[in-house]
Design a protein around this motif. Structure first.
Motif, PDB file in Angstrom:
ATOM      1  N   ARG A   1     -55.290  22.514 -90.136  1.00  0.00           N
ATOM      2  CA  ARG A   1     -55.811  23.632 -89.355  1.00  0.00           C
ATOM      3  C   ARG A   1     -57.047  24.216 -90.035  1.00  0.00           C
ATOM      4  O   ARG A   1     -57.159  24.220 -91.259  1.00  0.00           O
TER       5      ARG A   1
ATOM      6  N   LEU B   1     -55.323  32.259 -83.652  1.00  0.00           N
ATOM      7  CA  LEU B   1     -54.087  33.017 -83.866  1.00  0.00           C
ATOM      8  C   LEU B   1     -54.256  33.903 -85.102  1.00  0.00           C
ATOM      9  O   LEU B   1     -54.543  33.399 -86.190  1.00  0.00           O
TER      10      LEU B   1
ATOM     11  N   LEU C   1     -54.536  36.397 -79.879  1.00  0.00           N
ATOM     12  CA  LEU C   1     -53.211  35.826 -80.114  1.00  0.00           C
ATOM     13  C   LEU C   1     -52.746  36.384 -81.453  1.00  0.00           C
ATOM     14  O   LEU C   1     -53.476  36.305 -82.442  1.00  0.00           O
TER      15      LEU C   1
ATOM     16  N   ARG D   1     -45.490  30.106 -78.146  1.00  0.00           N
ATOM     17  CA  ARG D   1     -45.696  28.707 -78.528  1.00  0.00           C
ATOM     18  C   ARG D   1     -46.653  28.581 -79.714  1.00  0.00           C
ATOM     19  O   ARG D   1     -46.424  27.789 -80.626  1.00  0.00           O
ATOM     20  N   GLU D   2     -47.711  29.390 -79.735  1.00  0.00           N
ATOM     21  CA  GLU D   2     -48.665  29.333 -80.854  1.00  0.00           C
ATOM     22  C   GLU D   2     -47.991  29.703 -82.173  1.00  0.00           C
ATOM     23  O   GLU D   2     -48.173  29.045 -83.196  1.00  0.00           O
TER      24      GLU D   2
END
Lengths: 317, 317
Positions: free
Chosen positions: B20, B59, B84, B149-150
């Motif tokens: 990531r 996020l 998010l 979900r994230e």
């Protein structure tokens, strides 16, 4: 050795290993047979084992569960009424009183090795169970120091160190550091399980640590906690008072600083005491103030580590 | 990543490790500098990190201690009001309320990795801290499942499994299995230390186990227990009730069977649940009853172990 379970069995094995002549009896056929099969001089005839001890002036060790102590002491009174006597049960005041009632002529010093495992019976016994363990040998005003020395020599011989204290001091302190932990673990397990499967899924280290001893056999936990009723009640009240104060503070001010900081400080002070440097001490069992010297050493958290005639060597933080 | 201590730092490390793009900020110069020295894209400019997240639709993870959450949420409201958002703090109801107040436009799903160590700060962080850990990701009636979900994908990506529950269920259960254990450990340590040096000399396994978490930093324990006040109070009352019942029974009949046997049974039932065989489950995040499916799974002690688009795979005992 009367009783051939985890403690009695381990003590028979380790005392034999140090060269002592040992024999044992248990009313558990299973344990007595298993010990005999392992080559030890054991039987189910407790009376015969006691008569042999009386003839040999041997040290008799009561290694039966607390609820069985009274019955075995009756046999001791019948068959070895003047014997050297010690025990390994987890409360000392009630056992001392039972000895005074049932075997008033015994030369008695109560003992308690601070060790054990989750298992029980001869099958679980081990000659190294006592290595490095603390072993309380009680000093009362009426304790014959010759009897105390025999019990202490047995404990030292099997690798333990000896903590000399009164029965009252022992019972109060084990209520704090052994019996209360067992009750708190039981309560915590019940409160946790009330959270259902999600509690099992989210329980991590703090819960696992806090409930570990809740897995101990209930009859063993009942025997030690119920057997120490008089000393445990005020300790339980102390815990209830502290937990109630935390509850009151959380409800009123929302704060838990007093509870949490006191606990942290207490944990650190106990830890520091355990890791403090030790200085050597010597006690002469023949000196007129020997009893006071022993109990003062125990109350300061000290221990006896060697014995040579009347000369005791030990250490204290 | 806002906050670069033990949890935030470990999460930055492990998320980076999975490929990531990650960046972080902390108002602790020490942590931010240490992370930058280790090659991570970090600074002390929280506002800039949040603006960058808003632009990238990244996020945002709040990894600050509970007492700092409100202040950081104000910054999120100013600089990334539609982001998010998830968090890793130990109570979920109060944090959820703060998010609704401070950042009403955020797409938020609260989180709580059930892990930690006695140490803190970036220096203690590790990319493997979350391997095998349970990680709660909250499902509320107003939770956007895309945000859920994230957060879940982040947790699964770093080696945890995801437990989906409501904030209320989380807070009640952690009061039982985490916050109460810390309070009982504090009380036990204080009652033990009141026994003086002799208590230190005689304390064995049950006391060491029962007081282990009393060594945790008091500010961390205060933050989680005081922060979960509403859920902790009734659990504390439950514990007081059970301990008071034990006290009453010991004082009146001398018996502790009910307390000890209930605790033993509870410990066994939790243990059996943990070792029960698991069956596979599948949940489609796009289905109309996905929320109910998730919370039902969590309440049964189940977990999500993999995610592929809207397809969740998990298991339950």
């Amino acid at each position: 050795m009367i009783g051939l379970g985890l403690i009695g069995g381990s003590l028979l094995r380790s005392a034999a290993h140090t060269g002592r002549t040992v024999w044992g009896a248990s009313d558990s056929t299973k344990d007595a047979t298993a010990a005999a099969d392992d080559g030890f001089d054991t039987s189910t005839d407790v009376a015969a084992a006691l008569r042999r001890a009386a003839e040999a002036d041997a040290l008799v060790v009561l290694a039966v569960p607390l609820p069985a102590v009274e019955a075995v002491l009756s046999l001791v009174g019948d068959h070895a009424p003047r014997c050297l006597l010690t025990d390994v049960t987890s409360v000392k005041g009630p056992v001392g009183e039972a000895v005074r009632r049932r075997v008033p002529g015994a030369r008695f010093a109560g003992g308690h090795p601070m060790t054990g495992t989750a298992h029980s019976g001869w099958a679980a016994s081990s000659p190294t169970l006592f290595t490095g363990a603390a072993w309380v040998v009680c000093v009362e005003e009426d304790t014959e120091l010759a009897a105390w020395r025999e019990a202490a020599a047995l404990a030292l011989g099997v690798g333990a160190h000896v903590v000399p204290v009164t029965a009252a001091a022992h019972d109060e302190v084990v209520a704090r550091v052994s019996h209360l932990p067992h009750l708190l673990a039981a309560v915590l397990a019940s409160v946790g399980a009330h959270g259902g499967p999600l509690a099992a899924a989210l329980a991590a280290g703090s819960f696992a640590d806090g409930t570990r001893v809740a897995g101990t056999r209930p009859d063993l936990v009942r025997a030690m906690t119920e057997g120490n009723r008089a000393a445990l009640l005020p300790v339980l009240d102390e815990a209830l008072g502290k937990l109630g104060a935390a509850r009151g503070s959380l409800a009123s001010t929302g704060g838990l600083a007093a509870t949490i900081e006191a606990g942290h400080k207490a944990a650190r002070s106990l830890d520091e005491h355990r890791h403090a440097p030790h200085t050597a001490v010597r006690i002469d069992l023949g000196a007129p103030d020997a009893r006071d010297g022993l109990t003062a050493l125990g109350e300061r958290g000290g221990r006896i580590t060697a014995i040579d005639g009347d000369a005791l060597t030990g250490e204290v933080a």
